[in-house]
Design a protein around this motif. Structure first.
Motif, PDB file in Angstrom:
ATOM      1  N   ALA A 424      -9.924   4.001  -3.543  1.00 11.73           N
ATOM      2  CA  ALA A 424      -8.693   3.222  -3.711  1.00 11.73           C
ATOM      3  C   ALA A 424      -7.622   3.698  -2.744  1.00 11.73           C
ATOM      4  CB  ALA A 424      -8.195   3.333  -5.148  1.00 11.73           C
ATOM      5  N   GLY A 425      -7.535   5.030  -2.547  1.00 13.78           N
ATOM      6  CA  GLY A 425      -6.566   5.569  -1.592  1.00 13.78           C
ATOM      7  C   GLY A 425      -6.871   5.120  -0.179  1.00 13.78           C
ATOM      8  N   PHE A 426      -8.143   5.140   0.192  1.00 16.42           N
ATOM      9  CA  PHE A 426      -8.523   4.691   1.533  1.00 16.42           C
ATOM     10  C   PHE A 426      -8.244   3.196   1.699  1.00 16.42           C
ATOM     11  CE2 PHE A 426     -11.928   8.232   2.124  1.00 16.42           C
ATOM     12  CZ  PHE A 426     -10.917   9.147   2.383  1.00 16.42           C
ATOM     13  N   GLU A 427      -8.546   2.406   0.673  1.00 14.47           N
ATOM     14  CA  GLU A 427      -8.291   0.959   0.743  1.00 14.47           C
ATOM     15  C   GLU A 427      -6.803   0.681   0.936  1.00 14.47           C
ATOM     16  OE1 GLU A 427     -10.229  -1.778   0.425  1.00 14.47           O
ATOM     17  OE2 GLU A 427     -12.186  -1.019  -0.191  1.00 14.47           O
ATOM     18  N   ALA A 546       5.237  10.731   2.440  1.00 17.26           N
ATOM     19  CA  ALA A 546       6.062   9.859   1.588  1.00 17.26           C
ATOM     20  C   ALA A 546       5.248   8.661   1.096  1.00 17.26           C
ATOM     21  CB  ALA A 546       7.291   9.391   2.356  1.00 17.26           C
ATOM     22  N   ARG A 547       4.412   8.105   1.961  1.00 13.36           N
ATOM     23  CA  ARG A 547       3.566   6.983   1.558  1.00 13.36           C
ATOM     24  C   ARG A 547       2.537   7.424   0.513  1.00 13.36           C
ATOM     25  NH1 ARG A 547       0.639   4.199   6.301  1.00 13.36           N
ATOM     26  NH2 ARG A 547      -0.023   2.892   4.553  1.00 13.36           N
ATOM     27  N   ILE A 548       2.001   8.625   0.700  1.00 13.29           N
ATOM     28  CA  ILE A 548       1.030   9.134  -0.276  1.00 13.29           C
ATOM     29  C   ILE A 548       1.686   9.312  -1.632  1.00 13.29           C
ATOM     30  CG2 ILE A 548      -0.473  11.073  -0.856  1.00 13.29           C
ATOM     31  CD1 ILE A 548      -0.874  11.535   2.135  1.00 13.29           C
ATOM     32  N   ALA A 549       2.888   9.912  -1.644  1.00 12.15           N
ATOM     33  CA  ALA A 549       3.591  10.142  -2.909  1.00 12.15           C
ATOM     34  C   ALA A 549       3.890   8.833  -3.620  1.00 12.15           C
ATOM     35  CB  ALA A 549       4.885  10.917  -2.646  1.00 12.15           C
ATOM     36  N   GLU A 550       4.296   7.815  -2.859  1.00 14.41           N
ATOM     37  CA  GLU A 550       4.593   6.511  -3.469  1.00 14.41           C
ATOM     38  C   GLU A 550       3.326   5.884  -4.041  1.00 14.41           C
ATOM     39  OE1 GLU A 550       6.653   2.225  -2.276  1.00 14.41           O
ATOM     40  OE2 GLU A 550       6.516   3.841  -0.811  1.00 14.41           O
ATOM     41  N   GLN A 555      -0.256   4.382  -8.647  1.00 16.00           N
ATOM     42  CA  GLN A 555      -1.540   4.500  -9.321  1.00 16.00           C
ATOM     43  C   GLN A 555      -1.366   4.960 -10.763  1.00 16.00           C
ATOM     44  OE1 GLN A 555      -5.080   4.088  -7.975  1.00 16.00           O
ATOM     45  NE2 GLN A 555      -3.629   2.669  -7.058  1.00 16.00           N
ATOM     46  N   GLN A 556      -0.487   5.938 -10.976  1.00 18.47           N
ATOM     47  CA  GLN A 556      -0.244   6.415 -12.328  1.00 18.47           C
ATOM     48  C   GLN A 556       0.366   5.320 -13.185  1.00 18.47           C
ATOM     49  OE1 GLN A 556      -0.651   9.997 -13.874  1.00 18.47           O
ATOM     50  NE2 GLN A 556      -0.922   8.215 -15.172  1.00 18.47           N
ATOM     51  N   ALA A 557       1.274   4.546 -12.585  1.00 13.81           N
ATOM     52  CA  ALA A 557       1.918   3.459 -13.337  1.00 13.81           C
ATOM     53  C   ALA A 557       0.905   2.400 -13.756  1.00 13.81           C
ATOM     54  CB  ALA A 557       3.016   2.824 -12.482  1.00 13.81           C
ATOM     55  N   GLU A 558      -0.077   2.107 -12.877  1.00 12.06           N
ATOM     56  CA  GLU A 558      -1.070   1.074 -13.185  1.00 12.06           C
ATOM     57  C   GLU A 558      -1.991   1.496 -14.325  1.00 12.06           C
ATOM     58  OE1 GLU A 558      -3.195   0.081  -9.684  1.00 12.06           O
ATOM     59  OE2 GLU A 558      -1.455  -0.719  -8.643  1.00 12.06           O
ATOM     60  N   LYS A 569       7.973  11.815 -16.044  1.00 13.42           N
ATOM     61  CA  LYS A 569       6.590  12.247 -15.895  1.00 13.42           C
ATOM     62  C   LYS A 569       5.993  11.691 -14.615  1.00 13.42           C
ATOM     63  CE  LYS A 569       2.122  12.253 -18.290  1.00 13.42           C
ATOM     64  NZ  LYS A 569       1.398  11.810 -19.474  1.00 13.42           N
ATOM     65  N   ARG A 570       6.306  10.438 -14.272  1.00 11.78           N
ATOM     66  CA  ARG A 570       5.784   9.867 -13.046  1.00 11.78           C
ATOM     67  C   ARG A 570       6.328  10.628 -11.843  1.00 11.78           C
ATOM     68  NH1 ARG A 570       6.750   3.706 -14.848  1.00 11.78           N
ATOM     69  NH2 ARG A 570       4.904   3.456 -16.104  1.00 11.78           N
ATOM     70  N   ALA A 571       7.602  10.956 -11.869  1.00 13.66           N
ATOM     71  CA  ALA A 571       8.175  11.679 -10.744  1.00 13.66           C
ATOM     72  C   ALA A 571       7.516  13.042 -10.591  1.00 13.66           C
ATOM     73  CB  ALA A 571       9.681  11.833 -10.939  1.00 13.66           C
TER      74      ALA A 571
END
Length: 585
Positions: A424-427, A546-550, A555-558, A569-571
């Motif tokens: 998913a990260g690569f996609e 920054a893109r990775i962190a976002e 992903q956690q939100a989904e 917690k998300r932060a």
């Protein structure tokens, strides 16, 4: 003498009905939308008669739709839209045109006014974002390419829904098409374009700086109040311009989508959205007449069969025309075949209700409710049919016919849960990769979901040589077999000296042992499992931190749709994963 408690009774009944609906739907594993509509039917004028539709219930319902559109706008980032432009601007519009066009033609053939047929037909061609998201979360499908396609379709559907609502507001209570209506719709489109441009300027020069300042003050109440003010003010402004309240709410969400505070705002306003949206669906249920529905049950079932068939065929056709194989098209079609919450909004309008007639209107409303109920079973049927199609196409003795040297450079060893997260990260960041899977069942399932798959065993030297492992920069081992890695280490060191081996482990001692033989191990500590491994793999492909962190936060939100977490917690997740424990030589 006026007694204030009389005004509170309807609200109290709605609150109790909403509580019973959400509890019952969770127990029955149904969408909460279904529960709200069923309980609304029970308490309405055609049921127990506890609540009658009035100005108060109408206002609460409209505010629910306002916050629904605000939440959609919060997920509508122009930057992310551009990053996934291939499917968003290809598959999405094609699906809306095919599905909406088919429904429009059907309504027109039934004698519906062309303008109303277009509005209602487009609405019937949309899918439920809430229900699809729930199915994806329950099935842990967040990392699947099919999910990416579904989300692309839903994004364009949201845009189409906004256009329908604008056109619906422009025609008022009249359903007659003519030059006057065309001029009104043109003026509405111009006003909407100006509103969009103004919203983008406000986001750049006012909203962004204001919320950045509020973030520094750490006053959550101030953030909540300001966000509420922005939503309601934007809705009031677009309504004053002759457009819908919902357009303003959507634009307010867009203004916050790319700010650093959007996750905080989203979590703070989530209770308002959920509460008011429950009022909207309860009022939809209150408008339904159970006796009339039972009396025309055959028409309802016919409408349900027609709606599901049209959606299945048109969505699958759009996917195939967009380049998907048959299995992926089938999975997508069965996932998004249900009706949309926007269809309730459109069908509830006076003009559409009058033009459709009582029988057709009731049959369509009930068929949408039933389509929401059967969505989980339809998704399961789609999975099974897609697997069958894949297995008919790819037999075990033909799995090695793939041009192995043509596959993408980075290898993921196996489609485990953590492997899916890395994929998913690569996609999401357009990193070329391929998944090598030695289990035939997992291999065919991955193919049917749209993953780039190769069937083979990485412990087989002949296979490893065949896929030119020496020319590849990295292999990701989501489920590191330390014993196997130690046994083949001398061979790997000799034949593949430049290959980066990135493994995911749960025990820190395994990480030390893997580092001792030249590997790089990530101790996977996050939920969902594999996010920290994916983050490290992305960093090694030089993706911006920054893109990775976002992406990690999204992903956690989904995956937490069924079990929401706080913005704090998300932060903390985004801060923790980049600092994941890495053991390397």
């Amino acid at each position: 003498m006026h007694e204030p408690w009389h005004e509170l009774v309807p609200v109290l009944v709605l609150l109790m009905a909403g509580l019973a609906a959400i509890t019952g739907s969770r127990w029955l594993r149904l969408s909460p939308i279904v529960g709200y509509i069923v309980f609304g039917t029970a308490i309405g004028g055609h049921g127990l008669g506890w609540v009658q539709e009035n100005e108060t219930t109408a206002l609460l319902a409209e505010l629910g739709v306002v916050f629904l559109l605000f939440d959609i706008g919060m997920h509508f980032s122009l930057r992310r839209l551009w990053e996934t432009r291939g499917e968003v601007f290809g598959l999405g519009p094609l699906q809306v045109v095919l599905s909406g066009g088919a429904f429009t033609l059907g309504l027109w053939l039934l004698g519906t006014d062309p303008l109303v047929a277009t509005l209602a037909g487009t609405a019937l061609g949309l899918s439920s974002t809430a229900v699809v998201s729930q199915v994806i979360a329950e099935r842990r499908m967040e990392a699947s390419p099919v999910t990416r396609s579904a989300l692309a379709v839903l994004v364009i559907q949201d845009i189409a829904a906004i256009a329908v609502l604008i056109l619906l507001a422009s025609q008022g209570s009249s359903s007659e098409a003519g030059p006057g209506i065309a001029a009104a719709m043109g003026a509405a489109a111009l006003k909407a374009a100006l509103a969009f441009g103004g919203a983008m300027l406000l986001r750049r020069f006012a909203v962004g700086p204001i919320f950045a300042l509020l973030g520094k003050t750490r006053q959550r109440e101030a953030v909540t109040i300001t966000a509420l003010l922005l939503v309601l003010a934007a809705a009031a402004l677009t309504s004053w311009l002759g457009l819908s309240l919902t357009l303003g709410a959507f634009l307010a969400g867009m203004m916050l989508a790319d700010t650093k505070m959007h996750h905080v705002v989203q979590s703070e306003l989530q209770p308002f959205r959920g509460l008011l949206l429950s009022f909207f669906f309860l009022t939809i249920g209150m408008s339904l007449d159970p006796g009339a529905m039972l009396g025309s049950l055959h028409w309802t079932l016919l409408a349900l069969a027609a709606c599901l068939s049209i959606k299945l065929v048109t969505v699958a056709a759009a996917a195939v025309l967009g380049g998907a194989d048959r299995a992926r098209a089938v999975r997508l079609a069965f996932l998004v075949t249900q009706g949309s919450e926007f269809a309730f909004v459109v069908l509830a309008s006076y003009a559409v209700t009058e033009a459709l007639g009582a029988r057709l209107h009731g049959a369509l409303l009930t068929s949408i409710v039933l389509s929401l109920i059967v969505t989980p079973w339809l998704a399961t049927a789609g999975d099974r049919l897609a697997l069958w199609l894949t297995r008919q196409q790819v037999k075990p003795d033909r799995c090695r016919d793939t041009d192995l040297k043509a596959v993408q450079p980075t290898v993921i060893a196996g489609l485990s849960t953590a492997g899916r997260r890395v994929a998913a990260g690569f996609e999401a960041h357009r990193v070329p990769y391929v998944v090598v899977e030695k289990d035939y069942e997992s291999f065919t399932r991955g193919l049917s979901e749209g993953f780039p798959m190769v069937f083979g065993d990485l412990a087989d030297l002949g296979f490893v040589e065949a896929i030119s492992m020496a020319d590849r920069p990295m292999i990701v081992l989501p489920e590191l077999d330390l014993g196997l890695a130690q046994r083949v280490h001398p061979l790997v060191q000799q034949r593949f000296p430049g290959l980066v081996r990135l493994g995911g482990v749960l025990d820190p001692s395994d990480a030390d042992a893997f580092a001792a033989i030249g590997g790089h191990a990530v101790v996977m500590r996050t939920e969902p499992i594999g996010l920290d491994l994916a983050a490290e793999a992305l960093r090694r492909h030089r993706i911006d931190s920054a893109r990775i962190a976002e992406w990690l936060v999204s992903q956690q939100a989904e995956v937490d749709e069924a079990e929401p977490i706080s913005s704090i917690k998300r932060a903390s997740l985004a801060e923790r994963v980049p600092a994941a424990e890495i053991k390397q030589a």
